[in-house]
Design a protein around this motif. Sequence first.
Motif, PDB file in Angstrom:
ATOM      1  N   ARG A 196      14.506  34.799  14.539  1.00  0.00           N
ATOM      2  CA  ARG A 196      15.328  36.001  14.499  1.00  0.00           C
ATOM      3  C   ARG A 196      14.880  36.783  13.317  1.00  0.00           C
ATOM      4  O   ARG A 196      14.227  36.329  11.978  1.00  0.00           O
ATOM      5  CB  ARG A 196      16.671  35.372  14.128  1.00  0.00           C
ATOM      6  CG  ARG A 196      17.286  34.558  15.255  1.00  0.00           C
ATOM      7  CD  ARG A 196      18.557  35.720  15.866  1.00  0.00           C
ATOM      8  NE  ARG A 196      19.379  34.658  16.655  1.00  0.00           N
ATOM      9  CZ  ARG A 196      20.625  34.212  16.408  1.00  0.00           C
ATOM     10  NH1 ARG A 196      21.076  34.756  15.283  1.00  0.00           N
ATOM     11  NH2 ARG A 196      21.025  33.483  17.635  1.00  0.00           N
ATOM     12  N   TYR A 197      15.409  38.212  13.246  1.00  0.00           N
ATOM     13  CA  TYR A 197      15.145  39.015  12.229  1.00  0.00           C
ATOM     14  C   TYR A 197      16.428  39.087  11.311  1.00  0.00           C
ATOM     15  O   TYR A 197      17.447  38.732  12.058  1.00  0.00           O
ATOM     16  CB  TYR A 197      15.060  40.457  12.801  1.00  0.00           C
ATOM     17  CG  TYR A 197      13.473  40.450  13.233  1.00  0.00           C
ATOM     18  CD1 TYR A 197      12.421  40.722  12.567  1.00  0.00           C
ATOM     19  CD2 TYR A 197      13.027  40.003  14.590  1.00  0.00           C
ATOM     20  CE1 TYR A 197      11.079  41.021  12.988  1.00  0.00           C
ATOM     21  CE2 TYR A 197      11.922  40.144  15.164  1.00  0.00           C
ATOM     22  CZ  TYR A 197      10.854  40.536  14.265  1.00  0.00           C
ATOM     23  OH  TYR A 197       9.501  40.549  14.810  1.00  0.00           O
ATOM     24  N   PRO A 198      16.398  39.254  10.076  1.00  0.00           N
ATOM     25  CA  PRO A 198      17.509  39.268   9.397  1.00  0.00           C
ATOM     26  C   PRO A 198      18.638  40.069  10.017  1.00  0.00           C
ATOM     27  O   PRO A 198      19.870  39.481   9.916  1.00  0.00           O
ATOM     28  CB  PRO A 198      16.843  39.975   7.722  1.00  0.00           C
ATOM     29  CG  PRO A 198      15.327  39.500   7.894  1.00  0.00           C
ATOM     30  CD  PRO A 198      14.997  39.626   9.369  1.00  0.00           C
ATOM     31  N   ALA A 199      18.431  41.104  10.472  1.00  0.00           N
ATOM     32  CA  ALA A 199      19.359  42.013  10.977  1.00  0.00           C
ATOM     33  C   ALA A 199      20.093  41.153  12.099  1.00  0.00           C
ATOM     34  O   ALA A 199      21.557  41.597  12.527  1.00  0.00           O
ATOM     35  CB  ALA A 199      18.855  43.267  11.723  1.00  0.00           C
ATOM     36  N   GLN A 200      19.630  40.077  12.581  1.00  0.00           N
ATOM     37  CA  GLN A 200      20.405  39.438  13.747  1.00  0.00           C
ATOM     38  C   GLN A 200      21.256  38.077  13.151  1.00  0.00           C
ATOM     39  O   GLN A 200      21.519  37.357  13.781  1.00  0.00           O
ATOM     40  CB  GLN A 200      19.071  38.899  14.698  1.00  0.00           C
ATOM     41  CG  GLN A 200      18.637  39.989  15.408  1.00  0.00           C
ATOM     42  CD  GLN A 200      17.427  39.600  16.105  1.00  0.00           C
ATOM     43  OE1 GLN A 200      16.775  39.036  15.697  1.00  0.00           O
ATOM     44  NE2 GLN A 200      17.107  40.294  17.135  1.00  0.00           N
ATOM     45  N   LEU A 201      21.150  38.133  11.607  1.00  0.00           N
ATOM     46  CA  LEU A 201      21.832  37.109  11.087  1.00  0.00           C
ATOM     47  C   LEU A 201      23.199  37.712  10.450  1.00  0.00           C
ATOM     48  O   LEU A 201      23.372  38.586  10.130  1.00  0.00           O
ATOM     49  CB  LEU A 201      20.975  36.356   9.938  1.00  0.00           C
ATOM     50  CG  LEU A 201      19.752  35.943  10.537  1.00  0.00           C
ATOM     51  CD1 LEU A 201      18.886  35.351   9.412  1.00  0.00           C
ATOM     52  CD2 LEU A 201      19.635  34.699  11.676  1.00  0.00           C
ATOM     53  N   SER A 202      24.123  36.699  10.167  1.00  0.00           N
ATOM     54  CA  SER A 202      25.187  36.945   9.563  1.00  0.00           C
ATOM     55  C   SER A 202      24.884  36.795   8.135  1.00  0.00           C
ATOM     56  O   SER A 202      23.824  36.366   7.700  1.00  0.00           O
ATOM     57  CB  SER A 202      26.278  35.841   9.753  1.00  0.00           C
ATOM     58  OG  SER A 202      25.948  34.573   9.098  1.00  0.00           O
ATOM     59  N   GLY A 203      25.868  37.337   7.298  1.00  0.00           N
ATOM     60  CA  GLY A 203      25.805  37.348   5.924  1.00  0.00           C
ATOM     61  C   GLY A 203      25.356  36.206   5.141  1.00  0.00           C
ATOM     62  O   GLY A 203      24.500  35.935   4.447  1.00  0.00           O
ATOM     63  N   GLY A 204      26.120  34.924   5.815  1.00  0.00           N
ATOM     64  CA  GLY A 204      25.761  33.713   4.838  1.00  0.00           C
ATOM     65  C   GLY A 204      24.392  33.230   5.369  1.00  0.00           C
ATOM     66  O   GLY A 204      23.859  32.422   4.727  1.00  0.00           O
ATOM     67  N   GLN A 205      24.136  33.354   6.714  1.00  0.00           N
ATOM     68  CA  GLN A 205      22.773  33.088   6.996  1.00  0.00           C
ATOM     69  C   GLN A 205      21.852  33.618   6.415  1.00  0.00           C
ATOM     70  O   GLN A 205      20.805  33.005   6.032  1.00  0.00           O
ATOM     71  CB  GLN A 205      22.531  33.262   8.403  1.00  0.00           C
ATOM     72  CG  GLN A 205      23.466  32.338   9.410  1.00  0.00           C
ATOM     73  CD  GLN A 205      23.483  32.688  10.875  1.00  0.00           C
ATOM     74  OE1 GLN A 205      23.340  33.951  11.310  1.00  0.00           O
ATOM     75  NE2 GLN A 205      23.752  31.753  11.900  1.00  0.00           N
TER      76      GLN A 205
END
Lengths: 379, 379, 278, 285, 313
Positions: free
Chosen positions: A132-141
Amino acid sequence: MDLGIQNVSKAFGATAALRDISLAIHAGELIALLGPSGSGKTTLLRLIAGLESPTAGQVFFGDEEASGKPIQQRQVGFVFQHYALFRHMTVLENVSFGLSVRPRESRPPKREIEMRAMDLINMVQLTGLERRYPAQLSGGQRQRVALARAMAIEPKVLLLDEPFGALDAQVRKDLRHWLREIHDRTGHTTVFVTHDQEEALELADRVVVMNEGQIEQVGSPDEVYDHPAAPFVHRFIGEASELPVHLGQGQIWLGGQPTGLASDQIGLALLFFRPHQIELVDDGSPCLVGKIIASRRMAGTRRLDLLVGSGGHHVEVDVPIDHPAGQQDMLTFRPKVWTLFPENEDEAGVRRKEAREARVVYPRNRSAGPLRQYEPSCS
Amino acid sequence: MDLGIQNVSKAFGATAALRDISLAIHAGELIALLGPSGSGKTTLLRLIAGLESPTAGQVFFGDEEASGKPIQQRQVGFVFQHYALFRHMTVLENVSFGLSVRPRESRPPKREIEMRAMDLINMVQLTGLERRYPAQLSGGQRQRVALARAMAIEPKVLLLDEPFGALDAQVRKDLRHWLREIHDRTGHTTVFVTHDQEEALELADRVVVMNEGQIEQVGSPDEVYDHPAAPFVHRFIGEASELPVHLGQGQIWLGGQPTGLASDQIGLALLFFRPHQIELVDDGSPCLVGKIIASRRMAGTRRLDLLVGSGGHHVEVDVPIDHPAGQQDMLTFRPKVWTLFPENEDEAGVRRKEAREARVVYPRNRSAGPLRQYEPSCS
Amino acid sequence: MADQTISIQSATAETPLVRLVLMAIAFLFLALFLFLPLVVVVSEAFRNGVGAWFQAILDPDALASIRLTLLVAAISVPLNMVFGVAAAWAIAKFEFRGKAFLITLIDLPFSVSPVISGLVYVLLFGSGSVLGPWLKGWGIEILFAVPGITLATIFVTFPFVARELIPLMQDQGSADEEAALSLGASGWQTFLHVTLPNIRWGLLYGVLLCNARAMGEFGAVSVVSGHIRGLTDTMPLHIEILYNEYNFAAAFAVASLLVGLALVTLVLKTAIERRYAD
Amino acid sequence: MTATVQSSRWHFREPGVIPGFRLTFGFAVCYLSLVILIPLSGLVWHSSNLGWDAFWALASDPRTIAALKISFGSAVLAALINTVFGLVVAWVLVRYRFPGRRIVDAVVDLPFALPTAVAGIALATLYAPNGMIGAWLADFGFKVAFTPAGIVVALVFIGLPFIVRTVQPVLEEVDREIEEAAATLGASRLDIVRRVLLPGLLPAILTGFAMAMARGIGEYGSVIFIAGNIPYVSEIAPLLIVIRLEEFNYAAATAVGVVMLSISFLMLLIINLIQAWSRGRFGHG
Amino acid sequence: ADFTLLNVSYDPTRELYKEYNQLFIDSWNAKTGDKVTIRMSHGGSGKQARSVIDGLEADVVTLALEADINAIAEKTGKISAAWRERLPNNSAPYTSTIVFLVRKGNPKGISDWADLVRDGVEVITPNPKTSGGARWNFLAAWAWAQKAYKGDEPSVRQYVSDLFRHVPILDTGARGATTTFVRRAIGDVLLAWENEAFLALDELGEGAFEIVVPSVSIKAEPPVALVDGNVEHKGTTEIATAYLEGLYSEDGQRLAARHYYRPYQPELADPQDMTRFPDLKLVTVDDFGGWKKAQPTFFADGGIFDQIYKPER
Ligand SMILES: Nc1ncnc2c1ncn2[C@@H]1O[C@H](COP(=O)(O)OP(=O)(O)OP(=O)(O)O)[C@@H](O)[C@H]1O
Ligand SMILES: Nc1ncnc2c1ncn2[C@@H]1O[C@H](COP(=O)(O)OP(=O)(O)OP(=O)(O)O)[C@@H](O)[C@H]1O
Ligand SMILES: [Mg+2]
Ligand SMILES: [Mg+2]
Ligand SMILES: O=S(=O)([O-])[O-]
C-alpha cells in the motif's frame, strides 16, 4: 547508548528556544519530553538528531561529542509528528529506504533488505499492507510505518516527536501500549515528545518537564506527579487547584480563615492540591469552604467547581458519584495531599498572572455574566 | 426549538452514511453526538443544518418539516471543525457577517450590527482583539470567533462539529467549561459532535452514541456510562475490560471456573466491567485470577494489565497507587459493577473479531514476542 | 533560516558549492533564454535614441494598433475571466461526471497551434462558410475585423484564468462557502464576500497572464486580421509590419512597449501580493 | 436548489447546498462550446471533406510525417531541456534567497507575454552567427539559429514558464520533514534529491512537460524566424499548414491540423488521467 | 463624398504605394472634391490572396503573381475571369526582374546562375510555396538552366535541385530572406526582386552589397486587378478603377521607376531613374505557358518544387 546534553542553548534569531539545558539519558531508557507548546521540546529532539546544531553547548553520544557528526552517521531513528512518509513509495519501500541508501559496501543484498523490512512490518502488525501507499493507510497505520522505517536502520537512539499527536484519542491510547512493548522488546534508548501529560506519565521511565526553553524537573512519573518541584510542574501535570495562602502560627490561612492544614513556615505561599486528593469535612473543624457553582460527571467520580474564600478563588474537587454534595450549595473539605510553594509579596501578582496566561483565559473571576454573580459565603 | 429526525437515511453513492435514524432533541438541550470516525456524526449534523439533504426520511424544526427550507432560512448556527473563518475579514467583520448579509428590509443599521457583534465578542472574551485577522489568533481564540459568528444570527439551533477537535488537550479542556456556560446562559438548542467520550460525558445533557450510521444509545451521561445498552457502547464509553463467559447454575463461569458473580441466566455471554470498578479478593472465595504483565501509573491510581483465564484474555484493572499488587505476580479480583451481553455460539467469534477491528489492532493475545510467553496460572 | 549557526552541514540543504553551481546554472539559463532576448528588444528599441522611440510609438498607425490591442484585450480578458471563475466554481465546488474530460477540454487551447486557432475562425466565418456570408448579410463583419481578432484572442487565452483558479479553489474546499450560507448569505453574497476574497490573488495572476498573452498573441490574430494598416493591425502585427519595412528600431520600440507592459504588470503583481498576502 | 428526497438513482452531480451549479456549469459549457468546441469541430468537419483515403494519404505523406517528426521531436527535446533547467530554476527560486529573487520570479512569465514573433526575432538576433551568442558559439563550431537547434531554442523560450510554474508550487509545499526524515535514515543529499524529492515532483514535472510540449508542437510565430524552414530538415508542422493554405488547400491544411490536434488532445488527456490516478494513489495533486 | 479604398498588396510594394496613395488622394480630391482614405494591407502574396478569398474586402489587389489573382477569381468569382485584359500590359503597370545581391567586392566571384551551385556558395531565397518573389526566382533559374542545358529536362532539374541544396534557409517571404541575408549576414548571394535589391542597397547598408546581373532572368509581372464583387458592393467601382488606371499615368509610372520598378512605359519615367536598370535578357512567364500552366506544374502540391525536395534516402 547513553545520551548527554551539556549546557546546550539554541537561539533562532532573537528567540531563545533552549536556554542552557543539561540532561543525561541512560541507555535503554524511555524518556518523555513534556511541556506546553513552544517550550522547546521539538528543538531539543532535533538537536539530538543533528537536525539542528546548538548555539552553545554539546551533545554526547556515549562518550563521543556529536557536533562533528553529520546526521546521516548518527544512527538516530527519528519519527516525525506528521510521519513524513515518502508518499510515492509503498510501505515496504518506505521501510526499506534506510537500508537501500547505504553505501554500496555496507548495503545488504536486495533480498535481505526486503526480508528485514518485512520483519519490521510484521513487528508493527502491518503484514499484508506492505504494497500500500501511505495515502491508503489510516493515521495509526501511518504512524506505525514511520516507526518501522526509523527502526530499520538499527538506530542506537529512537526519537519520536509527538508520535501520537495527530491521532484519535482511542487510537492514541492503543498505540501507547504498543510503543511501550516495542521499546521493552528492542531496548532502544527512546526519547519522545508530547504535550499530553497522561501520555508521558503512562509511557515513560522518566519525564522531563520543560517550560520556556528550560527543564523544570526530571523524574519518574511518580516523582513529577507526587512531588512536583515547581508550581509550573504542579499545574501542568495532573489536575491542580491552587489557592494563595499565607502561613503562620503553624497553620495555613486562607483570607484570614484557618484551613486546618499544618505548616511551620511563615509568609505568603501558593497552596496546590489535586481535585481527587481531598477529604470532605463535616465535623465542623477548620477547613476550606466552597460555593458549588457547577457539577459534572467524570468517568467514575463527580467533579465540582467551587468558589473558595473571600477572594472567590476557583477550585475543582472530586466527590464520589453518589455523594449528596451534588445536590447541595456548599462544600466543606480539606486537601489530603498538598504542596506549598512560597512566594513573596511582589511576585504574587505576577505569578498568578502568568499562571492564567499559560492556559486559555476563560471567565473565572472576571467581571460580568450571570455565572459570576454568586458571592461565596464562608464558614 | 425542538428538533426531530425521523427515519433519516443518507447515502453517498454506495456508502450508507446514515441508516434509518430517528432522534428527538428538545429545546434548550445540549446534545453530544459521540462515535468513532466514520460513524456518521458529521453527516447527521450537516443534515440538520441543511448542508446535505437526506436520501430518505425527514428533519423537523419544531413541527415544521424542513426539507423545503433552504439553509439560509433555517437559522442554524453552524460551527465548523476547522472554524472556516473568513480569512480576509477581521474578527469583528466575521462576527458581523451574518447580520450584514441580511436582506435590506430586515438588516439592522450598521451601528447596531457593530454593537451586537461587539457584545458577542465580549461574551466570548475576545474584547480588544476585534480588529485582528484570524491568522493572528490562536486556535482557541479562533474557535471562539467561530462560535460568536454562528451566534450572531440568533440561531434557534447551534450545531458544532468537533468544536475542540483541533485544539491542544489543555485548551480543549478550558473551552469545554466555557461552552457549557455559554449554553446555559443563552439557552440555545445545541448539538455538538465529538469522538472524545470524556468531552461528551462532561459537557452534554444527553449523549447520542453512534456507530456505523446508526444510533446505538441515547441517554444522559450517567445512563450511557453506567448502563450501556450494547457492547459497542460499553467499549466505546469509558474504559472496558471484557471476558467471554458462560452462565449457568446461578453463576458466571470463565473457562470452567466460577467467578463468584451471580447470574440467573443461561448460555454464552460477554462480561464487561470497568478497570476501576473492581474489588480485590484475598479471602480465597471464587474470583478472577490474572497474571500481571504490566503496571503503570495513572494519575491517582495504578493500572495493571492482566492476562485472565486459560484463554489468556487481556484485561485491565486499577488498584490503589500504594497497593502492593504492583510488586506481585498475580492478582485475584472481582468486578464490583458489571454488565452482561448475551451472545450465541455462532456470533461469538464474529463479535470478538469486530470488537478488535473497531480499535487499532495491537498485539494482544496474538503470537510471538517475549511479552506473550506468560502462561496465566489460575486459582 | 538565514541566521542559523551552521557548525555542521545541514542535511537538508546543499553545500555552498552545490548551491553556487545550481544558482549559476539557473542564472545562466535564464540569461540565455530570458534576459538576453529582453536586452536585445530594449537595446534595439533605443538604438536610435529616445526621440526615435517616441516617434515610433506616436506614429498614428502605431497608436491605432495600441488602441486596437487594448480594445481586444478589454473584451477578451473579462470574458475569459468570467468563464474562468464560472468554470472553476463548477469544477471545484461540485462533483459531477466527466470532470477530467471537461478539464482537458479547457486545457486544449494551450496545445492548439496558433495557426489553427486562427484557421478555425476562418473556416467558421470565411466566405466559404455558411455562417460568414449570412452574418455579412446582416452587416456583421467577423473576419478581418475586431470581432474575429477578439475571437482568436479569446481562443488562445481561454485557459489562463480557469487554469489558475481550478487547483486553487479545489484546495480551498467549500467550508467557507457553507459557513457563509449557514449565516444566511445568498449565493451571490457568498461568492462576492467570501469566495472572491479567497481567490483574489490567483484571479489577479490569471487575469494578468491572460492579459499579457492577449496583447501579445501573434499567430492566431495574424490569420484573421487581414493586416489592414491602422485598422486591423494589433501591436504584434504592427511590429511585424515595421520589421518588414526594415524599420527595425520602430519595430522593437513597439515591442519594448509590450515587454514593458508585461514586466510592469508582473512586477506589480508580485509587489502587491507580497504586501497584502498574509 | 431543490432539496427533494433523492433516491440512489443515477445523477449527474452529487447533491449539495452550494448554489450556482447550473449557472456556472451552464455558462462554462456554453462558452466552451461556442469559443472552442464548435470552431474546432469545424476544423474536423472540414478535414473530413477530404475523405478517408485522401486524409490518410496526406497524413502519411513523407513531408507531413517529417514535419510532424520535427515538430514533435523539437518539442520533446525543448521540453526535456526545460524540465532539467526549469527544475533548477524552480529550485533556486524556491529554496534560495538572493537579492532580486522576486523580480527574477516575475520575469519567468515573460514568454507568456512577449509576442511570439518578437521572441523569434530577438532570439534569431542573439543566436544568428553574427549575433551575441551565435558568434560565440560559432567559434566552437556550433550553429544554432537557422538549424533544427534553432527550433529547440525558440521552444525552450516558449515552454519555460510551463515547467517552472507547475513545479514551483509543489516544491514550495514539499515538507522539509520529508528531507529530514530521509537524512536521518542515512540518505546523502544526492539520494534525498534523487530518490525522495524528484519522485514526489514527478506528477508536476509530467504536467509541466506535457504542457510545454503541447505548446511547443503548435508554436509557429517564433519558430519560423529562427528555424531554417528547410523541408525535411527544419520545416515544422504549423509551417506546413501555412504552406497548404498558401496553396489554397484548406482540406489538406485542416488534415495536418487535425492530426496535430488529436495527438495533443490525447497527450493532455493521458496526462490528466495520470494525474488523477496519482492523486488517488499518492494522495496529492 | 468620402471613400475608403482597401489595397491588398504583397510585401515589397510598401514604399511604392505609400507614395502613390498620397498622390492619388490629392489628385482625386482636386478632380472631384471627394475625400479618399486608402488603406493598405501587406503580406506574403499568397496569404494576401487567401485573405481576400476568405472575405477580406479588398477593392483592389496588387499582388506578386498572376496566379494569386487567378485564385481569387476562381474561388470567389469576385474578380472577372478576363481581368488580365482590362488593363494594359496584362494588367501589370510595372514589372521587375530577379537579380543577385552579393556582398561587397563579390568575394565568391559570382557572376551568373552557374556560380550558385559551386561548392561553398550559400544562396538565400524565400520559399516558393509561400513567397511570390521566390517563384519568380525559381522560374528564372529554370529558364537559365533550360538555356544552358539546351532544354535537357533532367539536367535542368538537377541544376535547380542543386541550387536549392545550396539554400540554408527558406524564409517565408521576400522580406524575411532579405533580412536574413543583410542583417544576419548569412549566405553569399540573395536571389531578390530587383527592387528589393536596390532597396537593400539604399536602406540597409550603402556600400555593403553589390548587385550582380545574371545573364538570363525573368520578367516578373506583378499584376493589379479590381475586385469587382467588393467594389460593386461598396460602390467604389469608379474610384478603384481610377486608382488602378492612375498607376499607368505619367505620375504613376514615374513613381514606379523611382521605387525601382520597371515602368510599363519607360518614356514616362524620370530618365535619371531609368539609368539604374541594367539591360538584361528576360524571359517571361509565357515561355512557361503562362501562370495557369506554370503554377500547377512547378508549385502545386507534388509539383516540381516538391519533387526536388524529395528526400533521396
Ligand atoms: N526554525 C525556527 N525558526 C524560528 N523559531 C523557531 C524555529 N523552531 C522553533 N522556533 C521557536 O522556538 C521555540 C521552541 O519551539 P519548539 O518547536 O521546540 O517548541 P515545542 O515545545 O516543540 O512546541 P509544540 O508543542 O508547539 O511543538 C518556539 O518559540 C518557536 O517559535
Ligand atoms: N461527501 C461525501 N462523499 C462520500 N462519502 C462521504 C461523504 N461524507 C461522508 N462520507 C462517508 O460517510 C460516512 C460517515 O461520514 P461522517 O463524516 O459523517 O463521519 P464522522 O462520524 O463525522 O467521522 P469523523 O469523526 O471522522 O469526522 C463515512 O464512511 C464517510 O466516508
Ligand atoms: Mg514540537
Ligand atoms: Mg466528522
Ligand atoms: O512578398 S513575396 O510574396 O514576394 O514574398
